[in-house]
Enzyme design. Structure first.
Site, PDB file in Angstrom:
ATOM      1  N   HIS A  96       0.824  -1.227   0.000  1.00 59.64           N
ATOM      2  CA  HIS A  96       0.000   0.000   0.000  1.00 59.64           C
ATOM      3  C   HIS A  96       0.852   1.270   0.000  1.00 59.64           C
ATOM      4  O   HIS A  96       0.334   2.347  -0.271  1.00 59.64           O
ATOM      5  CB  HIS A  96      -1.027  -0.022   1.135  1.00 59.64           C
ATOM      6  CG  HIS A  96      -0.516   0.385   2.482  1.00 59.64           C
ATOM      7  ND1 HIS A  96      -0.172  -0.531   3.453  1.00 59.64           N
ATOM      8  CD2 HIS A  96      -0.299   1.603   3.035  1.00 59.64           C
ATOM      9  CE1 HIS A  96       0.226   0.118   4.532  1.00 59.64           C
ATOM     10  NE2 HIS A  96       0.159   1.408   4.304  1.00 59.64           N
ATOM     11  N   ASP A 143      -0.028  -7.550   1.651  1.00 61.26           N
ATOM     12  CA  ASP A 143       0.450  -6.168   1.614  1.00 61.26           C
ATOM     13  C   ASP A 143       1.985  -6.157   1.672  1.00 61.26           C
ATOM     14  O   ASP A 143       2.587  -5.843   2.701  1.00 61.26           O
ATOM     15  CB  ASP A 143      -0.169  -5.405   2.793  1.00 61.26           C
ATOM     16  CG  ASP A 143       0.033  -3.906   2.701  1.00 61.26           C
ATOM     17  OD1 ASP A 143       0.551  -3.433   1.678  1.00 61.26           O
ATOM     18  OD2 ASP A 143      -0.335  -3.218   3.684  1.00 61.26           O
ATOM     19  N   GLN A 232       0.691   5.489  11.759  1.00 60.49           N
ATOM     20  CA  GLN A 232       0.826   6.102  10.441  1.00 60.49           C
ATOM     21  C   GLN A 232       2.265   6.568  10.212  1.00 60.49           C
ATOM     22  O   GLN A 232       2.856   7.214  11.080  1.00 60.49           O
ATOM     23  CB  GLN A 232      -0.129   7.292  10.307  1.00 60.49           C
ATOM     24  CG  GLN A 232      -1.475   6.933   9.711  1.00 60.49           C
ATOM     25  CD  GLN A 232      -2.171   5.808  10.449  1.00 60.49           C
ATOM     26  OE1 GLN A 232      -2.340   5.884  11.651  1.00 60.49           O
ATOM     27  NE2 GLN A 232      -2.573   4.770   9.743  1.00 60.49           N
ATOM     28  N   GLY A 233       2.808   6.222   9.072  1.00 56.55           N
ATOM     29  CA  GLY A 233       4.198   6.562   8.758  1.00 56.55           C
ATOM     30  C   GLY A 233       5.160   5.412   9.020  1.00 56.55           C
ATOM     31  O   GLY A 233       6.283   5.414   8.545  1.00 56.55           O
ATOM     32  N   ASP A 234       4.707   4.448   9.811  1.00 57.50           N
ATOM     33  CA  ASP A 234       5.539   3.263  10.082  1.00 57.50           C
ATOM     34  C   ASP A 234       5.316   2.178   9.034  1.00 57.50           C
ATOM     35  O   ASP A 234       6.082   1.205   8.964  1.00 57.50           O
ATOM     36  CB  ASP A 234       5.214   2.679  11.468  1.00 57.50           C
ATOM     37  CG  ASP A 234       5.655   3.594  12.597  1.00 57.50           C
ATOM     38  OD1 ASP A 234       6.739   4.191  12.472  1.00 57.50           O
ATOM     39  OD2 ASP A 234       4.914   3.705  13.601  1.00 57.50           O
ATOM     40  N   SER A 235       4.273   2.292   8.250  1.00 56.30           N
ATOM     41  CA  SER A 235       3.929   1.281   7.254  1.00 56.30           C
ATOM     42  C   SER A 235       5.126   0.865   6.419  1.00 56.30           C
ATOM     43  O   SER A 235       5.964   1.700   6.062  1.00 56.30           O
ATOM     44  CB  SER A 235       2.869   1.814   6.302  1.00 56.30           C
ATOM     45  OG  SER A 235       1.609   1.649   6.878  1.00 56.30           O
TER      46      SER A 235
HETATM   47  N1  ARG Z   1      -1.049   2.150   7.359  1.00 57.30           N
HETATM   48  C1  ARG Z   1      -0.212   2.875   8.254  1.00 57.30           C
HETATM   49  C2  ARG Z   1       0.861   3.595   7.457  1.00 57.30           C
HETATM   50  O1  ARG Z   1       0.635   3.824   6.300  1.00 57.30           O
HETATM   51  C3  ARG Z   1       0.334   1.990   9.343  1.00 57.30           C
HETATM   52  C4  ARG Z   1      -0.707   1.698  10.332  1.00 57.30           C
HETATM   53  C5  ARG Z   1      -0.283   0.791  11.393  1.00 57.30           C
HETATM   54  N2  ARG Z   1      -1.295   0.865  12.411  1.00 57.30           N
HETATM   55  C6  ARG Z   1      -1.212   0.260  13.558  1.00 57.30           C
HETATM   56  N3  ARG Z   1      -2.136   0.456  14.438  1.00 57.30           N
HETATM   57  N4  ARG Z   1      -0.222  -0.554  13.836  1.00 57.30           N
HETATM   58  O2  ARG Z   1       1.842   4.070   7.966  1.00 57.30           O
END
Ligand code: ARG
Length: 297
Positions: A96, A143, A232-235
């Site tokens: 993603h 993913d 968010q940002g860790d993905s």
């Molecule tokens: N989708 C998020 C990103 O783009 C990562 C989300 C992880 N969320 C969590 N609760 N662990 O950075």
């Protein structure tokens, strides 16, 4: 759009861009929902982050990669996802993060701890983006994606992967570590310049499925507890385990999605990198087969 710095402060745009990309591919809205699920399901509810973690010194995680939108600005403002060095010429990340993007739009830096320190680590261009064929076909899980680098990163030990299909490293309750430059604050967006790490317990498949109906235990694993999570940002970044008496670390997961961050009853969902099915089905596309050969899998 996902690569614009703006998404750092407006994570919801990531979902919008991913859904738009899904529409372009002719996918139905829900099937493009992985990134959507990754961002707030409840817009009113603030996103929480790497939450409960600590700062880490230079060189602590040499295999760690940051994905940056190409440009002149401060790398701290251009970072949009994490990744990990799998082979000298291959960075692994979340699908993603990069689906629908052109290699020219991004670059990656391996082995940098403080994003704004331009002399740290190895910056590489990307010549190819390989998204897992099942994700590309609109499935919610799978993913995972691979960035082929223009030049190998030598002199850095890549991360190890578990033996596919053993599941020995994802026993519920086992402690793993997740790292990244993602949001650290549960109330307001706060993106750190220095990498952070937090230890999280692996959560059972049964509990995870209870939290996320779309959870696929064949290719996912969950981890986290109230107050400790990625965000968010860790993905795209790695969740890994250190094994007693072994050098290096074993990456068991790729940060994928979650309902908010660090909330009670909503652990983080990760792509399970020890999944036999994940690697088998990677071979369903020609590009995927190429990556498998590159990795010797
Ligand atoms: N989708 C998020 C990103 O783009 C990562 C989300 C992880 N969320 C969590 N609760 N662990 O950075």
């Amino acid at each position: 759009m996902r690569l614009s710095p703006a998404h750092r402060t407006a994570p919801r745009r990531i979902a919008a861009a991913a859904i738009a990309a899904g529409a372009v591919l002719g996918l139905v809205g829900t099937s493009a929902g992985t990134a959507g699920a990754a961002t707030p399901a409840h817009p009113g509810r603030p996103d929480k982050p790497i939450i409960g973690g600590t700062e880490k010194p230079v060189g602590a995680y040499p295999f760690m990669a940051a994905l940056l939108a190409k440009g002149r600005g401060n790398p701290h403002d251009r970072q949009f996802c994490g990744g990990s060095l799998l082979e000298p010429g291959v960075v692994m990340t979340a699908a993603h993060c990069v689906v629908g993007e052109q290699p020219k739009q991004l670059e990656t830096v391996v082995g940098r701890t403080v994003l704004s320190k331009k002399n740290q680590g190895h910056v590489r261009n990307v010549t190819d983006i390989v998204v897992h064929p099942r994700y590309a076909r609109g499935q919610e899980a799978y993913d995972i994606a691979f960035l082929i680098l223009d030049k190998p990163v030598t002199g850095t030990a890549p991360v190890n992967l578990p033996t596919a299909g053993t599941d020995a490293l994802i026993r519920p309750g086992a402690k793993a570590t997740v790292i990244g430059w993602g949001n650290t604050d549960t109330e307001v967006p706060n993106y750190p310049d220095r990498i952070r790490a937090v230890d999280v317990p692996i959560v059972s498949h049964i509990e995870c499925k209870a939290s996320y109906p779309g959870y696929d235990k064949k290719v996912n694993v969950c981890a986290g507890v109230e107050g400790k999570d990625s965000c968010q940002g860790d993905s795209g970044g790695p969740m890994f385990r250190k094994l007693p008496g072994r050098r290096g670390v074993y990456q068991v997961g790729i940060v994928s999605y979650g309902d908010g961050c660090a909330a009670q009853g909503a652990p983080g969902v990760y792509t399970y990198t020890g999944s036999a099915k994940l690697w088998d089905t990677l071979g369903e596309s020609a590009q995927g087969r190429k990556v498998k050969r590159l990795l010797g899998r």
